[in-house]
Design an enzyme around this catalytic site. Structure first.
Site, PDB file in Angstrom:
ATOM      1  CG  ASP A 181      -6.722   4.372  24.674  1.00  0.00           C
ATOM      2  OD1 ASP A 181      -7.878   4.123  24.266  1.00  0.00           O
ATOM      3  OD2 ASP A 181      -5.808   4.739  23.927  1.00  0.00           O
ATOM      4  CG  HIS A 258      -8.034   6.788  21.847  1.00  0.00           C
ATOM      5  ND1 HIS A 258      -8.065   5.435  21.597  1.00  0.00           N
ATOM      6  CD2 HIS A 258      -7.668   7.377  20.682  1.00  0.00           C
ATOM      7  CE1 HIS A 258      -7.724   5.214  20.327  1.00  0.00           C
ATOM      8  NE2 HIS A 258      -7.494   6.376  19.746  1.00  0.00           N
ATOM      9  CD  GLU A 314      -6.662   5.827  16.007  1.00  0.00           C
ATOM     10  OE1 GLU A 314      -6.514   5.059  15.058  1.00  0.00           O
ATOM     11  OE2 GLU A 314      -6.567   5.461  17.204  1.00  0.00           O
TER      12      GLU A 314
HETATM   13  C1  ACM Z   1      -2.139   5.976  17.300  1.00  0.00           C
HETATM   14  O1  ACM Z   1      -1.572   4.951  16.928  1.00  0.00           O
HETATM   15  N1  ACM Z   1      -3.467   6.042  17.345  1.00  0.00           N
HETATM   16  C2  ACM Z   1      -1.395   7.141  17.720  1.00  0.00           C
END
Ligand code: ACM
Length: 676
Positions: A181, A258, A314
């Site tokens: 991440d 991410h 996201e």
């Molecule tokens: C998440 O909580 N972005 C999977």
């Protein structure tokens, strides 16, 4: 189904988590002695490993090993599948004063029978005593997972192994590790050394310090560098340790978003070609796919799991709109929007994983733009993603934020260490049913299981991680394993108290249920006041995503709980933030006007810097009752504050305004404007 007979062994009856499918106490007890024998028809190393699992209650030496069943023995028996052993993880446990027999069709089932046995055993003045009991047990769901985020803060392999010990005891069988991440890459990849000699290290020990330091990475060895990663040997050790606990480790390699840490180390993989600019991989660039395939190849060499998790959540997809390479890809592949571009990447990666005999798992955003043909969806933004996956013939794993996000506060926030927000007490985790009623029986079979996630933005120490995990992971374990008809909150609560004490005695830092404060007191009873049910005129709109009760919300008598997402707090992000007039319908004597506000740092919700309250007889000319100024403490993870006026006045209309700090430019949330 057999019921629990609480009379015979009241203490033991309170023990087993997750509660077995059926459990009937008999008469008497089994007491192992130095002469107690051990018999199994399991072969090889697995026999020794399973025998070792019994060590806390019976320390068998070689001389105690028998070649057949008999009196005064522990027996672990592999048996053919049967009605009482319907799955590989099912087991039966029979304890009589003469012998203890665990039956299962696989080592996993025997292991789970042993875990139940270990929980049942009592240590009375140094002597082990096991109550006579007949248990038949089988899991409700095949996938019973916990996710640990090791990117936001790095946790050692010893920490992971310690959690495997505890979680497997409660029959959790998947450990999903969020290895990559923006906050740091955590796994050695030989082809891309900068992932671990640069992208695994950052300025700022805690995530918040790193945010303050403008999220920069540092070379390994730099005096200010902090972070870490697992070497390939570390990973092999974790995977093998988990295997011996009948647990599968599922790696997550995030894409396309991410990925700030990757793009800082290898900026050519981003749309701009520069570090610290983009958050998503460039999907137009072939090198992105070369990178992903190379990384996944090394990952698959280390992790034998059926599933490889590719994230997918996201993605901002912003850079893709103007990136010539991404636009070219969209044209060539006939993709109509950036959602389809993400779907292109996920499908292509799925083909690669499938070609190596693996399956793709991703967060529910992988549904957007079209789901890859064989993908399994992890549903985190509620259950809708899981339902959509199952209704289109795909497997789904339920992990909705409201029930499964263990980074939420588990008690009154101001009594707790900082957390990301939310409010998820043990009882709420326990109340979760992963099978949505919207599904047909056939579709319900595609709900593969359930998982809780421990995101670690606010969790910088192993002790804090354990505090957030336990005892909530025990509730998740029972949700995942036990038949719904066998669940009982009061019964679980007493078992959880005991289990938490045991965990504490073993060196785990657990949340103390005995000091739990519970819900926000204001949220427990509707409040009656002069403005109850009265019309609210909005001079600036509330945000439709956080509408709560809509136009009635601020005078409906309902007060919010500890989380702004509870559907009672109303959110404002229009430039004026909160600006409303309440019409009391007739002139009233007024002695108090107030509202409570909530601050939650992580999603940029702050207390107001200025609150003005005014009164009017005609709704046009207002007399200001008070104007309050406040200095927001922006780094405070969570806060609640009342802004109000007390005195004597009268009037029909109340205007209530609350402004946000211009620099912070965050949201304002309130639940009720109370007029007395
Ligand atoms: C998440 O909580 N972005 C999977």
């Amino acid at each position: 189904m057999l019921g629990m007979c609480l009379g015979a062994h009241p203490l033991s009856a309170q023990r087993v988590i997750p509660v077995p499918l059926s459990m009937e106490y008999g008469v008497g007890r089994f007491q192992p002695s130095p002469k107690t024998g051990f018999y199994t028809n399991v072969q090889g190393d697995e026999a020794l490993a399973l025998r070792d699992c019994l060590a806390p209650i019976a320390d068998f030496g070689r001389q105690q090993v028998r070649d057949k069943m008999g009196k005064n023995t522990f027996a672990l028996l592999l048996c053919p599948q049967s009605e009482s052993l319907p799955t590989a993880e099912s087991y039966t446990l029979s304890v009589t004063p003469q012998q203890v027999v665990v039956r299962a069709t696989s080592g996993a089932g025997l292991f789970y029978g042993i875990q139940t046995l270990l929980q049942l055993a009592d240590n009375a003045e140094g002597k082990i005593v096991i109550p006579a009991v007949e248990i038949k047990d089988t899991p409700r769901f095949e996938y019973r997972g916990i996710m640990l985020d090791v990117s936001r803060h790095f946790f050692t392999k010893e920490h992971l192994k310690k959690q495997i010990d505890a979680l497997s005891r409660y029959k959790i069988n998947r450990l999903h590790i969020h290895l990559t991440d923006g906050a740091g890459w955590r796994i050695q990849i030989d082809k891309y050394p900068r992932l671990t000699d640069f992208a695994a290290w950052r300025k700022g020990v805690t995530w918040r310090d790193w945010c303050k330091a403008k999220k920069i990475y540092l070379p390994e060895g730099h005096p200010e560098a902090t972070g870490g990663y697992y070497t390939k040997d570390d990973i092999r050790e974790i995977v093998e340790y988990a295997r011996r606990h009948y647990m599968t480790v599922i790696p997550e390699i995030e894409m396309p978003a991410h990925t700030e840490e990757v793009l800082a180390a290898y900026p050519q993989l981003s749309c701009s070609g520069e570090p610290y600019k983009n958050t998503d991989f460039c999907v137009g660039n072939e090198e992105t796919f070369t990178f992903l395939e190379n990384v996944l190849t090394e990952v698959m060499e280390l992790f034998p799991s059926e599933y490889i998790h590719v994230g997918g959540d996201e993605a901002g997809k912003k850079g893709w709109v103007t990136c010539p390479k991404c636009q070219k890809r969209m044209q060539e592949e006939n993709l109509s929007d950036v959602d389809e571009l993400q779907s292109y990447l996920i499908r292509r990666v799925e083909r690669f994983l499938n070609s190596k005999g693996r399956k793709l798992l991703g967060w529910d955003e992988i549904l957007e733009g079209g789901l890859a043909p064989n993908a399994t969806v992890m549903s985190w933004r509620g259950e809708e993603g899981g339902i959509a996956a199952a209704t289109s013939g795909h497997r789904a794993i339920m992990t909705p934020g409201a029930f499964c996000y263990f980074d939420s506060y588990q008690d009154a926030p101001l009594t707790q260490p900082d957390a990301i927000g939310g409010y998820l007490p043990l009882e709420k985790v326990y109340s979760y049913d992963p099978l949505p009623s919207a599904l047909t029986a056939e579709q319900a079979k595609l709900i593969y299981g359930v998982q809780a996630n421990l995101w670690a933005e606010f969790i910088s120490t192993p002790e804090h991680a354990e505090y957030m995990l336990y005892p909530r992971a025990l509730a998740l374990a029972e949700v995942a394993w036990s038949a719904p008809g066998r669940k009982s909150w009061p019964d679980f609560y007493s078992r959880a108290l005991r289990a938490a004490d045991e965990l504490k005695a073993k060196g785990y830092r657990t949340f103390d249920l005995r000091t739990e404060k519970g819900s926000r007191p204001e949220s427990q009873e509707p409040v009656s006041h002069l403005a109850l049910g009265k019309k609210v005129i909005y001079h600036a709109p509330y945000n439709s995503g956080y509408a709560a009760g809509g136009e009635k919300s601020l005078t409906d008598g309902l007060r919010g709980n500890w989380t702004f997402k509870d559907g009672v707090w109303q959110g404002f992000n229009a430039p004026e933030r909160l600006d409303v007039t309440i019409d009391l319908e007739q002139s009233r004597k007024i002695s108090e006007v107030y509202a409570d506000f909530i601050q939650v740092y992580a999603p940029d919700i702050y207390l107001p810097v200025e609150v003005a309250i005014a009164v009017s007889d005609d709704g046009e000319s207002f007399r200001e009752l008070t104007r309050l100024f406040y200095t927001v403490e922006p780094m405070k993870a969570i806060d609640f504050k009342r802004f109000g006026w007390q005195g004597e006045t009268s009037g029909r209309f109340i205007r209530f305004q609350a402004k946000a700090d211009k620099k912070l430019d965050g949201w304002i949330f309130t639940d009720e404007i109370i007029v007395k």
